[in-house]
Design an enzyme around this catalytic site. Structure first.
Site: not given
Length: 320
Positions: A112, A203, A142, A138
């Site tokens: 991420s 996307s 990662k 988080y």
């Protein structure tokens, strides 16, 4: 005729993993997956705290690790923090170790941008070589997973590819982006007309395309890649594009950003204000050059696809 390459996707029933599973299968790969629950003959139930991954690693050439605990609230609770580290750090390291022992050629880890941090200065972007300064649990998990995987696979025959996406949106998206879509669909007057921040998004179609490019890359590949739509947008531009995708004319009025930030802080919503008004830009030049890859769909096309999917499903009868 050569046998199709055999791949393993963890988190294969999730938002990203499910689409990746379908696209790789359509590309002629032999794909198996794991998920928290049994989802069919090709997706077996193997939770993240699984200790023995060997049953799903036989003859696998590439592992794509998508599974993780996401949407993690910041917490000082020791038991919760330990659980996050077990699922997001120890689990991928354990899988990588067993993949290495099984002779897996390439291990692709979906990390991420939060491993880098939460924001950038307007006009300045994160790059693949930027220093990591994660700011929440988080992001820390990662980043720690990336370090653990590099240590585990260093000097081995198993290549490590790390992909750091920003916020991912697409058909079936949930969470914060789904909430933004709801606002745009109702087309309420919103005070974002003066917001000129810049944020990178990606996307689902573009992210999956990039992952497949990493799977197919024919030469040795030990790299860290950033990914985006390659078109940074402001909150104003995002709402305008979403609203027009619903066939409406945007109703955005101008309110001083400083005033909105102040109000959000007073209401205990500073984190939300940071996402709405702050900057988070990614430079994907290295990704495009190294893989000879370009995002296949534009931001506008991807938003329209996302909205069309939501409209189609909202019009289905309740029993479908």
């Amino acid at each position: 005729m050569n046998e199709p390459s055999k791949l393993l996707i963890t988190g294969a029933s999730g938002f990203i993993g499910n689409e990746l599973f379908k696209q790789l299968s359509n590309n002629g790969f032999q794909v198996n997956g794991t998920a928290r629950q049994f989802c069919g003959d090709s997706i077996v139930a193997m939770p993240l705290d699984t200790k023995d991954w060997s049953p799903v690693l036989d003859d696998v050439e590439t592992v794509i690790h998508c599974a993780a605990l996401a949407h993690i609230p910041q917490s000082d609770n020791g038991e919760f923090v330990s659980q996050v580290r077990e699922y997001n750090v120890a689990a991928p390291q354990r899988l990588a170790k067993q993949a290495k022992e099984k002779g897996v050629k390439r291990f692709i880890f979906l990390s991420s941008v939060k491993a880098l941090g939460e924001s950038t200065i307007l006009g300045s972007s994160y790059r693949n070589i930027s220093d990591c300064s994660p700011e929440d649990l988080y992001g820390e998990s990662k980043h720690d997973a990336e370090l653990a995987l590099k240590k585990e696979l260093a000097g081995s025959d198993t290549e490590l590819v790390i992909i750091r996406p920003p916020l991912v949106y697409g058909p079936g998206v949930k969470g914060n982006f789904r909430a933004l879509m709801g606002l745009a669909k109702r087309n309420l007057p919103l005070p974002f007309g003066a917001v000129k921040n810049k944020r990178s998004l990606v996307s689902l179609e573009n992210l999956v395309s990039l992952i497949i490019a990493c799977v197919k890359y024919p030469e040795p590949l030990n790299e860290t890649f950033l990914v985006s739509d390659d078109q940074d947008v402001s909150t104003k531009e995002l709402f305008e594009t979403l609203t027009r995708a619903y066939g409406e004319k945007p109703k955005l009025w101008r309110c001083p950003v400083g005033l909105m930030r102040f109000g959000a802080t007073i209401l205990g919503k500073k984190a939300i204000a940071d996402r709405l008004f702050g900057n988070l830009q990614l430079d994907i030049t290295h990704t495009k050059k190294a893989l000879n890859w370009e995002p296949p769909v534009s931001f506008q096309q991807a938003i329209q696809t996302c909205v069309n999917h939501e409209l189609h499903n909202s019009n289905k009868p309740d029993n479908q």
